[in-house]
Design an enzyme around this catalytic site. Structure first.
Site, PDB file in Angstrom:
ATOM      1  N   TYR A   1       0.857  -1.195   0.000  1.00 33.74           N
ATOM      2  CA  TYR A   1       0.000   0.000   0.000  1.00 33.74           C
ATOM      3  C   TYR A   1       0.885   1.234   0.000  1.00 33.74           C
ATOM      4  CZ  TYR A   1      -3.051   3.654   1.878  1.00 33.74           C
ATOM      5  OH  TYR A   1      -3.748   4.822   2.066  1.00 33.74           O
TER       6      TYR A   1
ATOM      7  N   GLU B   1      -3.759   7.335  -3.946  1.00 37.50           N
ATOM      8  CA  GLU B   1      -3.587   6.083  -3.212  1.00 37.50           C
ATOM      9  C   GLU B   1      -3.460   4.903  -4.169  1.00 37.50           C
ATOM     10  OE1 GLU B   1      -6.069   4.691   0.504  1.00 37.50           O
ATOM     11  OE2 GLU B   1      -6.938   3.809  -1.297  1.00 37.50           O
TER      12      GLU B   1
END
Ligand code: GDP
Ligand code: MN
Length: 372
Positions: free
Chosen positions: A101, A182
């Site tokens: 991530y 993101e």
């Protein structure tokens, strides 16, 4: 403005962040054609402005064009937390060895961009933050210094591929005036290639004027049609579910008007801010937006004259009433600069279905009564 995954990936591509080759499709036949063009196994992905599509059945692997067509038919029309799937992104399938991530957000408290990274990707980041906070690496960037490689190394370690992606994502974030960029998951393939498999990007609405190409990406079909109409007219409008339409000048007064309608026992149909002006054009636009809501049974027009004079607003209201065909009663409260002149103008013209009340509470009570 939130971007769809396929738009976010288009943006990533412009900043040289590695993403998979893909095509947009709106029908099963188009999904099949896309799979044929891409060749080999593909992923069929619902394009909706909400996360967790995978868990909701909105992301499916397909072995061949037949399968892609079938999976597309299953995903189109699916309701994912109130978002109906109308578009699909078909991309070449990746092999996954690891899911990580990476994100850049704006930390408003610190007034700095915040980089976050974890090797525990694929799941929701809130879950990692709650259950395994030590696995989540967080580093702020001093906006005056800008991004430096030391910052990236403190975040992700020494892997050159990942470092390059962090630098590019940060550039994307600042140059696009984003508030969020993101990648979840940022994958590592079995061959060791680091690659963005998802894209979640939010652009600061206030900066969209600097990015006309991105502003064009706004999907008006996904928004509430009334709110889209209001945006076209340049009116600040939020739809609520009551029956008293509200129009105020200034965000603070408009919010207070919403409250006072509730105090008077009514339910506001909307929040609508006329802004500083009180010109006929502005009033016409706002009234048109409010009156389009079929739930509106009365309109409360609450004006506090400051720089905008109440006599001007009163003339604006009269001119607007000539141009908009209003079928509901309207209650006006004017106070502040030239309030008395404004009230006299309205009383003398006495348009049908318009009443003037001396105070905000009186006006709210009257509007609530008329809406009942
Ligand atoms: P989200 O659920 O809305 O965040 O959608 P994602 O784009 O993140 O996809 C959800 C999950 O689907 C990912 O975490 C992956 O596990 C899986 N996935 C997506 N694309 C691929 C792919 O190309 N190959 C494989 N094997 N899995 C994928
Ligand atoms: Mn994801």
């Amino acid at each position: 403005m939130d971007l769809y995954e396929y738009q976010g990936k288009e943006l990533f591509r412009r900043f040289d962040i590695p993403v998979s080759d893909g095509r947009l499709a709106t029908t099963p036949a188009e999904a099949r054609a896309a799979a044929e063009e891409l060749g080999g196994p593909v992923v069929v992905k619902a394009q909706v402005l909400t996360g967790g599509r995978g868990k909701a059945g909105g992301v499916k692997l397909a072995d061949d064009p037949d399968d892609a067509e079938r999976k597309a038919a299953g995903i189109l029309g699916l309701d994912i937390r109130g978002h109906v799937v109308r578009k699909l992104w078909i991309e070449r399938s990746s092999e996954i060895a690891e899911e990580r991530y990476l994100s850049v957000t704006l930390d408003r408290g610190e007034k700095k961009p915040l980089l976050m990274y974890t090797t525990e990707g694929g799941v929701e980041i809130e879950q990692v933050a709650a259950e395994k906070p030590e696995a989540l690496s967080r580093v702020h960037v001093d906006p005056l210094e800008g991004y430096r490689e030391e910052v990236g190394r403190a975040l992700v370690g020494d892997d050159e591929q990942t470092l390059a992606i962090v630098a590019k994502l940060y550039r994307c974030f600042t140059e696009c005036d984003a508030t969020l960029c993101e990648i979840n998951p940022l994958i590592v393939t079995p061959a060791g290639v680091v690659h963005a498999l998802d894209a979640k990007v939010t652009i600061d609405d206030s900066a969209l004027f600097r990015h006309p190409d991105l502003a064009e990406w706004r999907d008006t079909s996904a928004a509430d049609p009334l709110e889209a109409f209001a945006r076209e007219k340049g009116v600040t409008y939020v739809k609520l579910d009551g029956s008293v339409g509200i129009l105020g000048n200034g965000a603070g007064l408009s919010m207070a008007t919403v409250d006072v309608v509730v105090v008077a026992g009514g339910r506001p149909a909307n929040f609508c801010d006329l802004g500083g002006g009180g010109s006929a054009e502005g009033v016409v636009d706002a009234l048109e937006v409010i009156a389009r809501d079929a739930q509106v049974r009365s309109i409360l027009f609450n004006i506090f004259g400051g720089i905008t004079r109440c006599d001007e607003v009163a003339r604006g209201i009269l001119a607007a009433l000539e141009r908009v065909d209003l079928s509901v009663p309207i209650v006006v409260r004017l106070d502040g600069t030239n309030a008395e002149e404004g009230r006299i103008i309205l009383r003398e013209a006495a348009p049908p279905r318009l009443t003037v009340e001396p105070t905000m509470l009186d006006a709210a009570r009257r509007a609530v009564e008329l809406a009942a």
